[in-house]
Write a protein that holds these residues in place. Structure first.
Motif, PDB file in Angstrom:
ATOM      1  N   LEU A 142       0.826  -1.207   0.000  1.00 46.44           N
ATOM      2  CA  LEU A 142       0.000   0.000   0.000  1.00 46.44           C
ATOM      3  C   LEU A 142       0.863   1.261   0.000  1.00 46.44           C
ATOM      4  CD1 LEU A 142      -2.773  -1.058   2.540  1.00 46.44           C
ATOM      5  CD2 LEU A 142      -2.960  -0.941   0.048  1.00 46.44           C
ATOM      6  N   ASP A 143       1.992   1.203   0.678  1.00 43.01           N
ATOM      7  CA  ASP A 143       2.887   2.351   0.741  1.00 43.01           C
ATOM      8  C   ASP A 143       3.538   2.631  -0.611  1.00 43.01           C
ATOM      9  OD1 ASP A 143       3.939   4.448   2.198  1.00 43.01           O
ATOM     10  OD2 ASP A 143       5.714   3.328   2.817  1.00 43.01           O
ATOM     11  N   SER A 144       3.848   1.577  -1.362  1.00 49.31           N
ATOM     12  CA  SER A 144       4.532   1.759  -2.646  1.00 49.31           C
ATOM     13  C   SER A 144       3.560   1.952  -3.812  1.00 49.31           C
ATOM     14  CB  SER A 144       5.439   0.562  -2.934  1.00 49.31           C
ATOM     15  OG  SER A 144       4.654  -0.611  -3.104  1.00 49.31           O
ATOM     16  N   ASP A 145       2.279   1.676  -3.607  1.00 53.64           N
ATOM     17  CA  ASP A 145       1.290   1.807  -4.675  1.00 53.64           C
ATOM     18  C   ASP A 145       0.973   3.286  -4.903  1.00 53.64           C
ATOM     19  OD1 ASP A 145      -0.713   1.514  -6.529  1.00 53.64           O
ATOM     20  OD2 ASP A 145      -2.003   0.265  -5.275  1.00 53.64           O
ATOM     21  N   PRO A 146       1.213   3.824  -6.127  1.00 52.06           N
ATOM     22  CA  PRO A 146       0.946   5.240  -6.369  1.00 52.06           C
ATOM     23  C   PRO A 146      -0.549   5.574  -6.411  1.00 52.06           C
ATOM     24  CG  PRO A 146       1.698   4.173  -8.376  1.00 52.06           C
ATOM     25  CD  PRO A 146       1.816   3.169  -7.281  1.00 52.06           C
ATOM     26  N   LEU A 147      -1.404   4.572  -6.581  1.00 50.33           N
ATOM     27  CA  LEU A 147      -2.849   4.809  -6.627  1.00 50.33           C
ATOM     28  C   LEU A 147      -3.466   4.984  -5.240  1.00 50.33           C
ATOM     29  CD1 LEU A 147      -3.822   2.240  -9.405  1.00 50.33           C
ATOM     30  CD2 LEU A 147      -3.457   4.704  -9.644  1.00 50.33           C
ATOM     31  N   VAL A 148      -2.727   4.608  -4.202  1.00 56.12           N
ATOM     32  CA  VAL A 148      -3.235   4.713  -2.822  1.00 56.12           C
ATOM     33  C   VAL A 148      -2.948   6.108  -2.298  1.00 56.12           C
ATOM     34  CG1 VAL A 148      -3.006   3.857  -0.457  1.00 56.12           C
ATOM     35  CG2 VAL A 148      -2.959   2.258  -2.364  1.00 56.12           C
ATOM     36  N   LYS A 149      -4.006   6.803  -1.906  1.00 55.21           N
ATOM     37  CA  LYS A 149      -3.866   8.151  -1.337  1.00 55.21           C
ATOM     38  C   LYS A 149      -3.466   8.047   0.134  1.00 55.21           C
ATOM     39  CE  LYS A 149      -6.508  12.372  -0.551  1.00 55.21           C
ATOM     40  NZ  LYS A 149      -7.840  12.984  -0.676  1.00 55.21           N
ATOM     41  N   GLU A 150      -4.234   7.262   0.897  1.00 52.84           N
ATOM     42  CA  GLU A 150      -3.914   7.021   2.309  1.00 52.84           C
ATOM     43  C   GLU A 150      -4.574   5.725   2.754  1.00 52.84           C
ATOM     44  OE1 GLU A 150      -5.434   9.921   5.088  1.00 52.84           O
ATOM     45  OE2 GLU A 150      -7.229  10.235   3.891  1.00 52.84           O
ATOM     46  N   PHE A 151      -4.071   5.177   3.852  1.00 49.01           N
ATOM     47  CA  PHE A 151      -4.680   3.978   4.415  1.00 49.01           C
ATOM     48  C   PHE A 151      -4.592   4.023   5.930  1.00 49.01           C
ATOM     49  CE2 PHE A 151      -0.272   2.778   3.806  1.00 49.01           C
ATOM     50  CZ  PHE A 151       0.036   1.975   4.889  1.00 49.01           C
ATOM     51  N   PHE A 152      -5.498   3.278   6.552  1.00 45.70           N
ATOM     52  CA  PHE A 152      -5.592   3.218   8.013  1.00 45.70           C
ATOM     53  C   PHE A 152      -5.523   1.766   8.445  1.00 45.70           C
ATOM     54  CE2 PHE A 152      -7.996   6.790   6.366  1.00 45.70           C
ATOM     55  CZ  PHE A 152      -7.439   7.849   7.057  1.00 45.70           C
ATOM     56  N   TYR A 153      -4.861   1.521   9.561  1.00 45.01           N
ATOM     57  CA  TYR A 153      -4.697   0.163  10.085  1.00 45.01           C
ATOM     58  C   TYR A 153      -5.475   0.025  11.390  1.00 45.01           C
ATOM     59  CZ  TYR A 153      -2.468  -4.016  11.966  1.00 45.01           C
ATOM     60  OH  TYR A 153      -2.237  -5.254  12.498  1.00 45.01           O
ATOM     61  N   GLU A 154      -6.408  -0.911  11.409  1.00 44.66           N
ATOM     62  CA  GLU A 154      -7.227  -1.248  12.583  1.00 44.66           C
ATOM     63  C   GLU A 154      -7.883  -0.019  13.214  1.00 44.66           C
ATOM     64  OE1 GLU A 154      -4.916  -3.664  15.277  1.00 44.66           O
ATOM     65  OE2 GLU A 154      -5.218  -5.428  14.037  1.00 44.66           O
ATOM     66  N   GLU A 155      -8.493   0.820  12.386  1.00 46.58           N
ATOM     67  CA  GLU A 155      -9.184   1.996  12.899  1.00 46.58           C
ATOM     68  C   GLU A 155     -10.681   1.957  12.660  1.00 46.58           C
ATOM     69  OE1 GLU A 155      -7.527   5.812  12.173  1.00 46.58           O
ATOM     70  OE2 GLU A 155      -5.486   5.113  12.462  1.00 46.58           O
ATOM     71  N   LEU A 156     -11.128   1.174  11.699  1.00 51.75           N
ATOM     72  CA  LEU A 156     -12.546   1.080  11.390  1.00 51.75           C
ATOM     73  C   LEU A 156     -13.163  -0.057  12.201  1.00 51.75           C
ATOM     74  CD1 LEU A 156     -14.966   2.018   9.670  1.00 51.75           C
ATOM     75  CD2 LEU A 156     -14.271   0.309   7.998  1.00 51.75           C
ATOM     76  N   ILE A 157     -14.221   0.242  12.956  1.00 55.39           N
ATOM     77  CA  ILE A 157     -14.898  -0.754  13.788  1.00 55.39           C
ATOM     78  C   ILE A 157     -16.315  -0.945  13.262  1.00 55.39           C
ATOM     79  CG2 ILE A 157     -15.718  -1.314  16.107  1.00 55.39           C
ATOM     80  CD1 ILE A 157     -13.415   0.465  17.166  1.00 55.39           C
ATOM     81  N   ILE A 158     -16.678  -2.209  13.015  1.00 51.78           N
ATOM     82  CA  ILE A 158     -18.013  -2.553  12.540  1.00 51.78           C
ATOM     83  C   ILE A 158     -18.672  -3.425  13.596  1.00 51.78           C
ATOM     84  CG2 ILE A 158     -19.321  -3.751  10.748  1.00 51.78           C
ATOM     85  CD1 ILE A 158     -17.012  -3.073   8.822  1.00 51.78           C
TER      86      ILE A 158
END
Length: 191
Positions: free
Chosen positions: A79-95
């Protein structure tokens, strides 16, 4: 009549004079102490360190990522090296989800990755081992996540070992190409 041989002991015997010091050390090391009349036998708990854990920092993720498996580390690097990814979050979304219909208090499902791409697409990525994908709790979490995703216009994917192996091959090819490019560039020496 066969004679029995004594069992080998793999425990460290401690004398009574060193007992207090050993107890203090053992409480620091989280070991279990079994006491008997004279000698004290200590037995250490096994570590559950069969997963590759560590910390990963990225410019695309606002917090430090404390990954709990090597697969999660590979996904972070991808995800860090993918130029199409603007940002990402790790274990922050709770369902919230329920394991049975009569359950009053819902359980919490914490997703592995929530990714936002440059074109505005949002994706939840769950990293799972192949043998855990069809586990009943995983299926209930997946159903709850898919329901949440359809309501919020988000894509849901489970990445297993096959996807991780593809990512590793891509990373390996990128490293080989990078090494070839650096070997083709002549070294410039300063005079």
């Amino acid at each position: 009549m066969p004679t029995s041989t004594p069992r080998k002991t793999y425990f460290k015997k401690v004398s009574n004079t060193k007992l207090q010091t050993q107890r203090n050390e053992l409480t620091k090391k989280k070991a279990v102490t079994i006491t008997s009349s004279k000698p004290t036998v200590t037995k250490r708990k096994k570590k559950k360190g069969h997963y590759h854990t560590g910390v990963y920092t990225s410019s695309k993720c606002k917090k430090e990522i404390h990954y709990r498996s090597g697969w999660e580390q590979v996904v972070c690097e991808h995800l860090d090296s993918d130029p199409l990814v603007k940002e990402f979050f790790y274990e922050e979304l709770i369902i919230a989800y329920r394991t049975r219909p009569t359950q009053i208090k819902p359980k919490k499902y914490i997703t592995d990755f929530f990714v936002i791409y440059t074109d505005g697409t949002k994706k939840i990525i769950e990293v799972k081992a192949d043998n855990k994908v069809n586990h009943i709790i995983t299926l209930k979490k997946t159903a709850a996540a898919k329901e949440w995703c359809t309501k919020n216009n988000v894509v849901y994917e489970i990445w297993t070992s096959n996807k991780i192996k593809e990512l590793l091959k891509e990373q390996k090819q990128k490293l080989i190409q990078k090494a070839k490019l650096t070997s083709l560039v002549p070294n410039q020496q300063t005079v």
